[in-house]
Design a protein around this motif. Sequence first.
Motif, mmCIF file in Angstrom:
data_model
loop_
_atom_site.group_PDB
_atom_site.id
_atom_site.type_symbol
_atom_site.label_atom_id
_atom_site.label_comp_id
_atom_site.label_asym_id
_atom_site.label_seq_id
_atom_site.Cartn_x
_atom_site.Cartn_y
_atom_site.Cartn_z
ATOM 1 N N LYS A 173 6.091 7.973 13.557
ATOM 2 C CA LYS A 173 4.660 7.702 13.758
ATOM 3 C C LYS A 173 3.825 8.258 12.614
ATOM 4 O O LYS A 173 2.905 7.589 12.106
ATOM 5 C CB LYS A 173 4.203 8.324 15.077
ATOM 6 N N ASP A 209 4.785 8.930 9.506
ATOM 7 C CA ASP A 209 5.076 8.215 8.260
ATOM 8 C C ASP A 209 4.333 6.879 8.212
ATOM 9 O O ASP A 209 3.800 6.481 7.159
ATOM 10 C CB ASP A 209 6.586 7.998 8.140
ATOM 11 N N LYS A 210 4.307 6.221 9.373
ATOM 12 C CA LYS A 210 3.598 4.938 9.453
ATOM 13 C C LYS A 210 2.113 5.128 9.175
ATOM 14 O O LYS A 210 1.499 4.379 8.393
ATOM 15 C CB LYS A 210 3.797 4.329 10.838
ATOM 16 N N ARG A 211 1.510 6.147 9.794
ATOM 17 C CA ARG A 211 0.085 6.411 9.590
ATOM 18 C C ARG A 211 -0.183 6.864 8.167
ATOM 19 O O ARG A 211 -1.210 6.510 7.562
ATOM 20 C CB ARG A 211 -0.392 7.473 10.590
ATOM 21 N N TYR A 212 0.725 7.622 7.558
ATOM 22 C CA TYR A 212 0.567 8.102 6.187
ATOM 23 C C TYR A 212 0.480 6.931 5.207
ATOM 24 O O TYR A 212 -0.359 6.922 4.294
ATOM 25 C CB TYR A 212 1.734 9.018 5.840
ATOM 26 N N GLN A 213 1.326 5.951 5.405
ATOM 27 C CA GLN A 213 1.293 4.762 4.543
ATOM 28 C C GLN A 213 -0.014 3.993 4.712
ATOM 29 O O GLN A 213 -0.576 3.477 3.734
ATOM 30 C CB GLN A 213 2.501 3.865 4.857
ATOM 31 N N GLU A 214 -0.500 3.916 5.949
ATOM 32 C CA GLU A 214 -1.783 3.232 6.212
ATOM 33 C C GLU A 214 -2.935 3.947 5.512
ATOM 34 O O GLU A 214 -3.822 3.302 4.925
ATOM 35 C CB GLU A 214 -2.038 3.175 7.720
ATOM 36 N N VAL A 215 -2.921 5.295 5.545
ATOM 37 C CA VAL A 215 -3.993 6.068 4.897
ATOM 38 C C VAL A 215 -3.983 5.849 3.390
ATOM 39 O O VAL A 215 -5.039 5.684 2.757
ATOM 40 C CB VAL A 215 -3.825 7.566 5.234
ATOM 41 N N LYS A 258 -2.979 3.254 1.756
ATOM 42 C CA LYS A 258 -3.497 1.904 1.465
ATOM 43 C C LYS A 258 -5.017 1.860 1.595
ATOM 44 O O LYS A 258 -5.712 1.235 0.778
ATOM 45 C CB LYS A 258 -2.859 0.897 2.414
ATOM 46 N N GLU A 259 -5.556 2.513 2.623
ATOM 47 C CA GLU A 259 -7.010 2.532 2.817
ATOM 48 C C GLU A 259 -7.702 3.259 1.678
ATOM 49 O O GLU A 259 -8.769 2.834 1.197
ATOM 50 C CB GLU A 259 -7.354 3.202 4.156
ATOM 51 N N LEU A 281 -10.185 10.291 4.975
ATOM 52 C CA LEU A 281 -8.830 9.823 4.687
ATOM 53 C C LEU A 281 -8.047 10.835 3.844
ATOM 54 O O LEU A 281 -6.850 11.039 4.045
ATOM 55 C CB LEU A 281 -8.890 8.471 3.965
ATOM 56 N N GLU A 323 -4.775 12.531 4.953
ATOM 57 C CA GLU A 323 -3.573 12.418 4.120
ATOM 58 C C GLU A 323 -2.927 13.792 3.919
ATOM 59 O O GLU A 323 -1.702 13.949 4.000
ATOM 60 C CB GLU A 323 -3.940 11.819 2.759
#
Length: 718
Positions: A291, A293-299, A301-302, A524, A528
């Motif tokens: 969970k 790692d998934k959110r880290y990648q989203e941050v 990108k944002e 963000l 991060e």
Amino acid sequence: MSGTEINYREFIKYVHQKFADDISSEEVEDLLHLEESYNKDSPASLGKSLSLNRLIFSGTKLSGDLINFDEILHKGINIWIADNHKGKSTIFKIIKFALTGNDSIKKDIKLWIDEILLEFTIGRITYTCHIDRTGRDKGALYSFNIDQYNFFKGNQKLDTLQKDVEFVFNSRQDFEDKLQKFFFEQFSFYNLKYTQKTGGKDSFDLTTSSLSWSTYFKSIYLESSNYEYLFFDTEKFGAQGKKIFEMILGLPLTYPINMLNVQRDRVSEKIGQIKLVDKSKTDTTKSTKEKLDKRYQEVLKELELINKNTEINFNERPLIEEYTKIQDKVNQIRINQRTVTDSYQAEKAKLIPLEEEIRNLESDKRKIDAEIIKLKKQELNLELYKQSQSFFSNLDIKTCPHCELQVSDAKKENERDHHICSLCGEESTEQKVEESEILQKANQIKDEINGHNDKLKKINTTINDAELVVKKVKKSIQDHYGKMIAIPSIDSDNKRLKEIENEIALINKEREKHKNPIEKKDQLIKEEAVLNFQLEEIKKMELNVVSEELVTLNLKKTILDYALSALEKKRIILNKDILGKLEQLILNEINAFGLKSITQIEINDRYELIFTQNDVPISFNDLTEGEKLRVKLAFYLSLIQLDIEHSLGRHPRFLIFDSPGSEEMVPKHLQGLSDIFKNINDRFKDQLQIFVGSALREFSQITDKDRTFIKNEDEFVF
């Protein structure tokens, strides 16, 4: 070390050698130390046997008929013959209750009985157990026979007795506890322990239970429901059958092996619990990592999108990174400063007792010096006395100084022989101090002076050693002080931290003017950083899955396994003789029972009986029902014979056989069973006591008439 003992110190040394790189000798001893001696157990017989003399119980049946049972019991074999369900087993259960406090009498019959009296003898002392069942169980155990009990009761003197009362009880549990203590003391029994799981198969939680006197009594009272088993039907729990066997034989090393096994089970329990928790943590951590790692990648990108869509870029990350590095540096300096300071103070603390010790030794030294001076004065005084006495002793008086008459040789001889003064004629009452006595005293003083000088030498040596240690400690204090003052100052770092805080504050003020994208970007960036920290922590956890506690517990378990293996091997050697004798006795009895197909018996390392039948090794459970019965009888009779013939083991030479043999037994085997009972009675009638209850009238001739109680068909025993 005797033939049935183990050298505890050598054993600790032996175990430690195997694990010397991982653990100290003291820690091994802490792990293996037990409350009592490793050599607590001994197979040597105590020379005591249990013998019942008389049983009385009374009450009223449901029909209104009175119960007045009163039987004299004898050494050798006593047998009750009556139809099934006519009270034989109840007799035995009443005896069991009076000897253990464990009440297994049928509930309906229990209500009939108001009073029980059992007279028995252990060694040379006769006891009477009295139980009043008219309400809550109460009574006492007395150290005299039933006739004396009746005399004291008839004269209302029971309550006045003190020295003849072993104990008084006021509840069934109190009765059971006190009987256990009494019989444990009589036969040197104690509680062997075992562990059991409290949950399902995946549970690691354990409870610890103990084998009681009631459990050991199962080696005395052989109930009809348990002839299928060598000991009893629940013996699989905690290997209770094996433990009874060990206790009855008094096998060496039983106590340490039992207690270390329980300790190992407890360590295994803790290991299992930690592994279960660690597995749960690992599963949870894996899910959390996915969970995060998934959110880290989203941050990421944002953040990338915000940086592309705006020219405004308040990037305080370098400042934050610098701040973090400086803060880490400051924290490390503080840690080092605290560590060195603690070490410095610890070394200073060492100095105080050492200097105190030197002062005390110097004080002792001064006292000894004073004592030597005192003794030398005494020595000088003695020498002066000796010289003066020598002077006067050598004077030869020839003429009386008063009358000027000559002192004759006869008077001088009279003075020498009878202590009559050659001048005044009076008898001297004063004893002259002999020169040898003065010399002896002088030598004694010299010895004392030499002894004190030896003490001074030892004290000087001790002082020198202590001063060397003080010198080393002072050197260590100087070294630590040097390290302490060498630690760099953090003033400049604190100043820079303040500057960074001010710079970040200025950036934040500017950011207030551009709240929308910048605020989002700031959130963000913080997220991060948090996500990155959490992911790094998870990586550290994954690299350190095995906790220090688990490593320690696994080492303890390995040490306990090794120690137990060594003890088991040692016990095999120690028990070889006693088990060999028992194997031969069992084989002799089994063959006498008619089981000629069994040609060898071995008691293996797990104390299980292995039978060689028709050249095939089999266990007790592989025997037929008829064979099991005869083997079980032979086994228990052999335990008693081991004591009688070899003075080994702790069995009280007392057995109860409830319904040995069934009506389905073939005549040949039934006759063999009857013959063996006759043979036992003839051989050992004065050395043991056996009670047999049977519906088989073929047993009517196995013992003497005064020991045979036969009831007619459909007649009750009581």
